[in-house]
Design an enzyme around this catalytic site. Sequence first.
Site, mmCIF file in Angstrom:
data_model
loop_
_atom_site.group_PDB
_atom_site.id
_atom_site.type_symbol
_atom_site.label_atom_id
_atom_site.label_comp_id
_atom_site.label_asym_id
_atom_site.label_seq_id
_atom_site.Cartn_x
_atom_site.Cartn_y
_atom_site.Cartn_z
ATOM 1 N N ASP A 1 -31.826 40.956 -20.891
ATOM 2 C CA ASP A 1 -32.711 39.949 -20.303
ATOM 3 C C ASP A 1 -33.105 38.986 -21.420
ATOM 4 O OD1 ASP A 1 -34.214 38.517 -18.531
ATOM 5 O OD2 ASP A 1 -35.458 40.196 -17.855
ATOM 6 N N ASP B 1 -34.817 31.735 -17.294
ATOM 7 C CA ASP B 1 -35.299 31.137 -16.038
ATOM 8 C C ASP B 1 -36.808 30.927 -16.123
ATOM 9 O OD1 ASP B 1 -35.198 33.967 -16.214
ATOM 10 O OD2 ASP B 1 -35.716 34.170 -14.115
HETATM 11 N N1 GUN Z 1 -37.477 40.686 -15.069
HETATM 12 C C1 GUN Z 1 -38.232 40.898 -13.959
HETATM 13 N N2 GUN Z 1 -38.348 39.756 -13.257
HETATM 14 C C2 GUN Z 1 -37.665 38.822 -13.920
HETATM 15 C C3 GUN Z 1 -37.420 37.435 -13.663
HETATM 16 O O1 GUN Z 1 -37.871 36.845 -12.686
HETATM 17 N N3 GUN Z 1 -36.627 36.811 -14.583
HETATM 18 C C4 GUN Z 1 -36.113 37.432 -15.672
HETATM 19 N N4 GUN Z 1 -35.320 36.750 -16.513
HETATM 20 N N5 GUN Z 1 -36.350 38.720 -15.908
HETATM 21 C C5 GUN Z 1 -37.118 39.401 -15.060
#
Ligand code: GUN
Length: 706
Positions: free
Chosen positions: A105, A140
């Site tokens: 992420d 995002d």
């Molecule tokens: N992890 C939990 N929700 C989100 C999200 O909306 N975007 C991102 N990039 N990671 C997340």
Amino acid sequence: MSTDSVRKVSPCKEGDHGKFEVKSSDGWARLGLFHTNTHKLATPTLLPVVNPNIQAISPSEMWDIGFEALITNSYIIWKGGELKEKALKMGVHKLLNYPGVIMTDSGVFQQYVYGDVEIGEVEVVEFQREIGVDIATMMDVFGRPDMTREELEDAVAVTAERGPAALTAAGETLLNGPIQGGTYSDLREKSAFMMSEMDFAVHPIGGVVPLMENQRYRELIELIVASKSQLTPERPVHLFGCGHPILFPICIALGIDLFDSAAYALFAKDDRLLTPTGTIKLGEIQEWPHMSPALFSITPAEARNLPKEKKIELLARHNLQVTSAELARCREAIRTDTLWDLVEQRSHANPELREATLWLYENMPADLVLNTPPCRAGGIQWSTDIDLHPRVVHASHWLDWAPPPCDHFGNLIDVEDRFVVIIHGSSGPWRESDGAIISKMVRNWPQIIPLIYTPIGLIPFQLEDINPFAHMLGPAILWDASLPEFDGKDELEEYFLPLVEELLDCDFERIVLHNSADEEEDLFERLTILLGEKMPSGEGKRSGVRSHHQRYAICDKINMFSGLGYDVTHSIAPNLTFVMSRTRRVNNVLLDGVHIFSQRLTDGGLSLTTDGAKWIHEMMVANSETVGLPEVVIDSDAEPFVRDGRNVMHGFILGHQGLLRTGMPCLIVNQSGELVAHGISQCGERELLAFGKGIAVKTRGGIKLD
Ligand code: GUN
């Protein structure tokens, strides 16, 4: 990784990198394979969240439990000084000692929890690429459900604007393109549409953690439906931050392929155990209400006395094992067409989930229903919401019925003379419980149309063996208890009238009800009063009635499985002959001596033969008004292989005509419209051209060139 691990990594083949292949599906639920350089990832699955600094359970143990992918946070690695250097030097797989797929992420969740992050949106993607992740995530804008509509519109727009630069920075690395939009369905649709236009590999649905934390499941389900309806179908869909097993069946039924969550560790820290139906507090429990291998040799009291770190490890291990087992259960349910039974069962475990499920039943996407094959082997579990089950909804539209035009002597029956007798109170097979009385009745009064009451709708007696109507799993009382309570017969008849009219597609008033348990004489007395004297005995032969019903049952089924319409199917009735089974049921259907269909005794459906496909195709060519079967048009490269009986693969298809539905028969033609083969479609219309890998149509018979 332990050396005795039985799991092996299997990297994708050259050219397959980033492709998603659906192996089988039911409605929107799909069993897939996501092809990455590290491993072909079987979906639906969950990626446990791994903190690169602290791990209650090691990534290699996760692999052994069955998790073929994990997610970690690139921002934490990037900020970690020494960790960053190590990751850049050895790559993220070595850093975590994990052989499977690694997704990262981008730090957006940290932004949501702690405020700003210090890394740039392009830099964070470049970093993920540099450390060798399999699937990276762009930066995002997290759309919180409490944001104003304007703020959420902005989150959707800015996320989309950042897409092109992120894709360039990712290079060959697969990239997540998240969907935002809060609880506004139209914003979710817009976001899904815009992100689908770009070359992302996976689409996570983001901004949902606050909804799940507050059990706002109805809104969650609404926004999944909205996002899915606009997402391009050939990419996996990920639900960011969803890790409670209770949510897996409904989310998977709506087409979620990937989940990720730290729930296993967070709940463990809070002394809580996950189960497929909820969460249990270690508290003062005496015995384990839900078992897992982790808990086999320890009692709750012993667990409570463990040192804190050991206790967390134990509960985290249990939570992961339960998560893995529930995912396996869902995948198996897709294979056995029982996922909706699981959705229904889970909905009763939690009031918010029940509300969400009821909302879904009422707002079931039409595309999901159409791609849930109506006629399948195996029973369907009764529940109070059974008539909203996608299979049942599909089956009730599909059951397009017209009574035979003539009686068993071949005399045309005037519509005005028709009379309906509804048999209720018994479960199938009705040929066994009520076949004799029905034969006798029709022998005496050939104008009678016998119908059967089933808990999911009326069916003509002659179609008594077709699923799902024929195979409902429920208590014996169901067949009468599911009828509304009425004081008198008149009221009950009034209840049935609209159902009869719907089935016969005309106004109809002449009906009589008969409870299967009641005396035969009673029914015959009533019919004599209403219809006059019986025919003189001996005039209507018993076998005549039976074979008449059999013949027209086959005509009905040909209509349902060929789409040719009753003008055609009733007109061929006299030319049909049958090969019978030992139990005197129709096995093979022959038209003018040519075998066109075989009847499946498992679900009462018909399977088309290659000669049958030729006949349907000829009928469609001869009359352009005839609907017939949908046609899949394939390219010339594939034609020789498909003629030879090979399956039609995605990527070799030029288009289609007609309504293509998953699990239903279709014709396969070339660009000149010539019939090449016939088969069973493995996808719906949206997927046909979108996918680049996997089987689109399972060929059942090819037509070789002389
Ligand atoms: N992890 C939990 N929700 C989100 C999200 O909306 N975007 C991102 N990039 N990671 C997340």
